[in-house]
Design a protein around this motif. Structure first.
Motif, PDB file in Angstrom:
ATOM      1  N   SER A 101       7.181 -32.286 -26.673  1.00 54.67           N
ATOM      2  CA  SER A 101       5.760 -32.622 -26.540  1.00 54.67           C
ATOM      3  C   SER A 101       5.459 -33.168 -25.149  1.00 54.67           C
ATOM      4  O   SER A 101       4.431 -32.846 -24.546  1.00 54.67           O
ATOM      5  CB  SER A 101       5.366 -33.649 -27.605  1.00 54.67           C
ATOM      6  N   LYS A 102       6.359 -33.995 -24.639  1.00 54.06           N
ATOM      7  CA  LYS A 102       6.197 -34.533 -23.281  1.00 54.06           C
ATOM      8  C   LYS A 102       6.161 -33.400 -22.258  1.00 54.06           C
ATOM      9  O   LYS A 102       5.307 -33.380 -21.359  1.00 54.06           O
ATOM     10  CB  LYS A 102       7.351 -35.489 -22.969  1.00 54.06           C
ATOM     11  N   ASN A 103       7.075 -32.445 -22.405  1.00 48.80           N
ATOM     12  CA  ASN A 103       7.118 -31.307 -21.482  1.00 48.80           C
ATOM     13  C   ASN A 103       5.846 -30.466 -21.589  1.00 48.80           C
ATOM     14  O   ASN A 103       5.325 -29.975 -20.580  1.00 48.80           O
ATOM     15  CB  ASN A 103       8.339 -30.437 -21.777  1.00 48.80           C
ATOM     16  N   VAL A 125       7.607 -24.437 -35.482  1.00 47.63           N
ATOM     17  CA  VAL A 125       6.527 -25.331 -35.057  1.00 47.63           C
ATOM     18  C   VAL A 125       5.953 -24.813 -33.742  1.00 47.63           C
ATOM     19  O   VAL A 125       6.701 -24.447 -32.831  1.00 47.63           O
ATOM     20  CB  VAL A 125       7.043 -26.776 -34.876  1.00 47.63           C
ATOM     21  N   ARG A 126       4.629 -24.776 -33.654  1.00 49.92           N
ATOM     22  CA  ARG A 126       3.974 -24.298 -32.429  1.00 49.92           C
ATOM     23  C   ARG A 126       2.998 -25.350 -31.914  1.00 49.92           C
ATOM     24  O   ARG A 126       2.354 -26.057 -32.693  1.00 49.92           O
ATOM     25  CB  ARG A 126       3.238 -22.980 -32.675  1.00 49.92           C
ATOM     26  N   MET A 127       2.911 -25.431 -30.579  1.00 50.76           N
ATOM     27  CA  MET A 127       1.982 -26.336 -29.908  1.00 50.76           C
ATOM     28  C   MET A 127       0.859 -25.532 -29.263  1.00 50.76           C
ATOM     29  O   MET A 127       1.105 -24.477 -28.673  1.00 50.76           O
ATOM     30  CB  MET A 127       2.717 -27.148 -28.833  1.00 50.76           C
ATOM     31  N   TYR A 128      -0.362 -26.034 -29.385  1.00 53.02           N
ATOM     32  CA  TYR A 128      -1.539 -25.391 -28.792  1.00 53.02           C
ATOM     33  C   TYR A 128      -2.292 -26.418 -27.950  1.00 53.02           C
ATOM     34  O   TYR A 128      -2.566 -27.526 -28.421  1.00 53.02           O
ATOM     35  CB  TYR A 128      -2.499 -24.886 -29.867  1.00 53.02           C
ATOM     36  N   ARG A 140       5.074 -43.439 -34.284  1.00 49.42           N
ATOM     37  CA  ARG A 140       6.237 -42.792 -33.666  1.00 49.42           C
ATOM     38  C   ARG A 140       5.832 -42.054 -32.393  1.00 49.42           C
ATOM     39  O   ARG A 140       6.483 -42.196 -31.343  1.00 49.42           O
ATOM     40  CB  ARG A 140       6.874 -41.812 -34.660  1.00 49.42           C
ATOM     41  N   ILE A 141       4.760 -41.272 -32.467  1.00 44.55           N
ATOM     42  CA  ILE A 141       4.292 -40.523 -31.305  1.00 44.55           C
ATOM     43  C   ILE A 141       3.503 -41.427 -30.363  1.00 44.55           C
ATOM     44  O   ILE A 141       3.567 -41.278 -29.142  1.00 44.55           O
ATOM     45  CB  ILE A 141       3.452 -39.317 -31.757  1.00 44.55           C
ATOM     46  N   THR A 142       2.785 -42.382 -30.928  1.00 39.32           N
ATOM     47  CA  THR A 142       2.049 -43.333 -30.096  1.00 39.32           C
ATOM     48  C   THR A 142       2.985 -44.012 -29.107  1.00 39.32           C
ATOM     49  O   THR A 142       2.756 -44.008 -27.892  1.00 39.32           O
ATOM     50  CB  THR A 142       1.373 -44.408 -30.970  1.00 39.32           C
ATOM     51  N   SER A 143       4.060 -44.608 -29.633  1.00 42.38           N
ATOM     52  CA  SER A 143       4.973 -45.374 -28.782  1.00 42.38           C
ATOM     53  C   SER A 143       5.935 -44.491 -28.011  1.00 42.38           C
ATOM     54  O   SER A 143       6.298 -44.800 -26.872  1.00 42.38           O
ATOM     55  CB  SER A 143       5.762 -46.383 -29.624  1.00 42.38           C
ATOM     56  N   GLY A 144       6.352 -43.369 -28.622  1.00 45.47           N
ATOM     57  CA  GLY A 144       7.360 -42.527 -27.986  1.00 45.47           C
ATOM     58  C   GLY A 144       6.817 -41.524 -27.000  1.00 45.47           C
ATOM     59  O   GLY A 144       7.578 -40.919 -26.246  1.00 45.47           O
ATOM     60  N   LEU A 145       5.489 -41.349 -26.975  1.00 44.98           N
ATOM     61  CA  LEU A 145       4.903 -40.329 -26.104  1.00 44.98           C
ATOM     62  C   LEU A 145       3.590 -40.778 -25.463  1.00 44.98           C
ATOM     63  O   LEU A 145       3.487 -40.892 -24.247  1.00 44.98           O
ATOM     64  CB  LEU A 145       4.666 -39.043 -26.911  1.00 44.98           C
ATOM     65  N   LEU A 146       2.592 -41.054 -26.290  1.00 49.97           N
ATOM     66  CA  LEU A 146       1.231 -41.205 -25.775  1.00 49.97           C
ATOM     67  C   LEU A 146       1.036 -42.467 -24.937  1.00 49.97           C
ATOM     68  O   LEU A 146       0.261 -42.457 -23.970  1.00 49.97           O
ATOM     69  CB  LEU A 146       0.233 -41.165 -26.932  1.00 49.97           C
ATOM     70  N   LEU A 147       1.705 -43.564 -25.280  1.00 53.41           N
ATOM     71  CA  LEU A 147       1.575 -44.777 -24.474  1.00 53.41           C
ATOM     72  C   LEU A 147       2.206 -44.607 -23.097  1.00 53.41           C
ATOM     73  O   LEU A 147       1.963 -45.414 -22.194  1.00 53.41           O
ATOM     74  CB  LEU A 147       2.212 -45.974 -25.191  1.00 53.41           C
TER      75      LEU A 147
END
Length: 293
Positions: free
Chosen positions: A71-73, A285-288, A124-131
């Motif tokens: 997701s970060k990439n 799983v796909r990202m858009y 999980r995503i809040t702290s591991g990615l979005l913040l």
């Protein structure tokens, strides 16, 4: 300080379900599977799950690191699309002994102002990615015991902060007029909405993007500066049909169905990538990355 609104019903981020390899069903006379969705059932199911990563990921905590890195990439690739390459130094050749100028180094992207984590669970995503990519992250999550955990997050000094917490489901969420998002992150939760609800939510999310203004038709108006990023399981049905999970009352859709919903919501796909590195027993799983047309 985070604020909490009244509770409603719906979804938390849904893990990548094991692929049940269902029998193909060419019968199209049955009512749509999303008509079976029950938000009451969903809330009951998620309220019974443990408020930890294992509970959030359905017993597959080992995929969290791989998921967050991909997701970060993906975010970095999408942001790169809208950034112009810095101009090269016209004197580089003379100051470099006649050699070709070195490739200019791109400056690190600035943090986004405001992001929204949809179906955030315990963060999980809040702290591991979005913040890590935004100064402030708002939360949409209907299960109070999950937001109780999330509200106790202690970001590191170089991370952003948690903003408003909306204890509602996506089918009941309405963006405040004073919140304009640079990024709306939607992962493993659209399956808890009916097709109609998903389209309505995506329209609301599009209208909440930074820079978005429906305008009066003049050139240059109505162009959003933010993104909606959707990351979801894909149906593996041989006939391209949706798959219904009666355990948590959710629907797993096909890539074609997602594209149809995005079209109905007036969104265009800026980029789309497939998640790699997950166990083969799980759904693909796909990202858009989406923006209003």
């Amino acid at each position: 300080m985070a604020t909490t609104t009244s509770q409603s019903q719906s979804q938390s981020q849904h893990p990548p379900d094991p692929d049940p390899s269902p029998e193909p069903n060419p019968d199209t006379t049955n009512p749509p599977l999303d008509s079976q969705i029950s938000h009451t059932h969903q809330l009951s199911y998620w309220s019974s799950q443990t408020a930890d990563i294992t509970g959030m990921l359905g017993g597959y905590p080992q995929v969290s690191r791989i998921d967050l890195q991909a997701s970060k990439n993906f975010i970095a690739k999408v942001r790169r699309l809208s950034r112009q390459s810095p101009s090269q130094d016209t004197h580089a050749s003379s100051s470099n002994n006649g050699k070709s100028p070195a490739t200019p180094i791109r400056p690190a992207p600035k943090k986004l102002n405001l992001a929204l984590d949809c179906g955030a669970g315990i963060g999980r995503i809040t702290s591991g990615l979005l913040l890590n990519v935004a100064h402030t992250v708002d939360i949409v999550e209907p299960v109070p015991k999950f937001t109780d955990v999330l509200s106790q997050l202690k970001p590191s000094p170089d991370q952003g902060k948690v903003g408003q917490i909306f204890n509602v489901g996506l089918e009941s969420w309405s963006p405040p007029a004073d919140r304009k998002y640079d990024l709306v992150w939607v992962q493993w939760c659209l399956g808890h909405l009916t097709d109609k609800q998903a389209v309505m939510f995506l329209k609301l999310a599009a209208g909440s993007l930074a820079g978005y203004d429906e305008g009066d038709g003049d050139e240059g108006e109505g162009e959003a500066q933010g993104w909606i990023m959707v990351k979801e399981n894909l149906s593996t049905d041989e006939w391209g049909e949706d798959l219904f999970d009666d355990v948590d009352s959710s629907v797993t859709r096909s890539d074609q169905k997602f594209k149809q919903l995005f079209e109905e919501a007036g969104l265009k796909i800026v980029r789309s990538d497939v998640q790699s590195g997950f166990p083969k027993s799980l759904y693909p799983v796909r990202m858009y990355a989406l923006r209003p047309k």
